[in-house]
Design an enzyme around this catalytic site. Sequence first.
Site, mmCIF file in Angstrom:
data_model
loop_
_atom_site.group_PDB
_atom_site.id
_atom_site.type_symbol
_atom_site.label_atom_id
_atom_site.label_comp_id
_atom_site.label_asym_id
_atom_site.label_seq_id
_atom_site.Cartn_x
_atom_site.Cartn_y
_atom_site.Cartn_z
ATOM 1 N N ASP A 12 0.863 -1.177 0.000
ATOM 2 C CA ASP A 12 0.000 0.000 0.000
ATOM 3 C C ASP A 12 0.904 1.233 0.000
ATOM 4 O O ASP A 12 2.119 1.134 0.246
ATOM 5 C CB ASP A 12 -0.891 -0.037 1.244
ATOM 6 C CG ASP A 12 -1.841 1.138 1.314
ATOM 7 O OD1 ASP A 12 -2.424 1.507 0.278
ATOM 8 O OD2 ASP A 12 -1.997 1.705 2.409
ATOM 9 N N ASP A 14 -0.226 5.222 1.015
ATOM 10 C CA ASP A 14 -0.446 6.158 2.123
ATOM 11 C C ASP A 14 -0.441 5.436 3.465
ATOM 12 O O ASP A 14 -1.192 4.480 3.679
ATOM 13 C CB ASP A 14 -1.790 6.880 1.952
ATOM 14 C CG ASP A 14 -1.798 7.812 0.752
ATOM 15 O OD1 ASP A 14 -0.725 8.005 0.149
ATOM 16 O OD2 ASP A 14 -2.873 8.340 0.421
#
Length: 273
Positions: A12, A14
Site C-alpha cells: 500500500d 499512504d
Amino acid sequence: MTAQTSILLFTDLDGTLLGSEDYRYDAALPLLARLQAQQIPVIPVTSKTRAEVAGLRETVGLTDPFVVENGSGIWIPQGDPRFPVAGETWGDYTLLRLGGDYATIRQGLRQLEQVLKLPLQGFGDLTVAEIQQLTGLAPQDATQAKQRDFTEPFVTPKTLSPQTLEEAAEALGWQVVVGDRFSHLISPQAGKGKAVQALVEIYQTPGQVFTIGLGNSPNDLPMLEAVDLPIILPGTRGIHSGLAGRGWRVAPCRAPEGWARVLEEVLFERNSP
C-alpha cells in the site's frame, strides 16, 4: 532464501510506504534502490489513481507493475517479460482490467443514494479545492485524484454503519470498501486481493515465489490475506483496530521508516543460513 525462490513485494502507499500525514518517502529510497537492483518487484497496490501512481513511480524510481483504485486496474509496463499478459494497450502499459468504467460506477453511486435515501458526495461531485480541503493534498495531487478510471470514492456517511452501507451496495451489484473518511464504490470483480492473485499467476520466474504484503488499514485486508507474509504498518495510535489480533508481523515504527526497517529485517532473515 534459496536461489529457487523469488520475492514479489506488494505494498500500500499512504501510511505504508508513504507517511500518512506528510506523504514522505525519503527514508525508503535506499532500500527501494536496492530492491530494484536485485530485481525484486515492488508493486504498489493502492486506492490511488493511475495518474497519482505514475508520477510517484517516476519520482522514486519504480519500474514494476502497479495496481490502482482498490484492485480495479493492473498496469504492466509493456515489454516486461516477467509479467506476460494480454490486455488493453494504454501508452507504454498493458492494462489488465478487473473493474468497470468510471461512468458506470458514477451511475451506481446515484443508485446507492436512492436506496439509502441519503446524499453521497463522490469525487465527481467535488471540486479540486474541496478535495484539497478534505484530504490535505496539494492542488496537482488533488487534480490527479479526480482522474478516475474505474471507481468512485465518496465521503463516508457518519449516520450509517459499515454493514448497512456494504449490504446496500451488494444488493445493487457493487462492492463498497468502507474507510474512516472515504469509502470506495467498486466493481464486484475488482479487489486488492484479486489483483495480487492475478499478478502472482502470470509472474514468470524459475522456482517458487514468496509474496510479501504491507498495509496499514482494513482497506488492505484482501491484499494482506493473499500473501505469504503480511506486514502491518502502525499509525500514530498503533495498529488499526481492524487489523489487530491476527498474529501478523508489525513494523517497528510508522511509515516510511517502518516500511524500510521491517523489510530490511525480513530480507536479512531470509538470506541468513
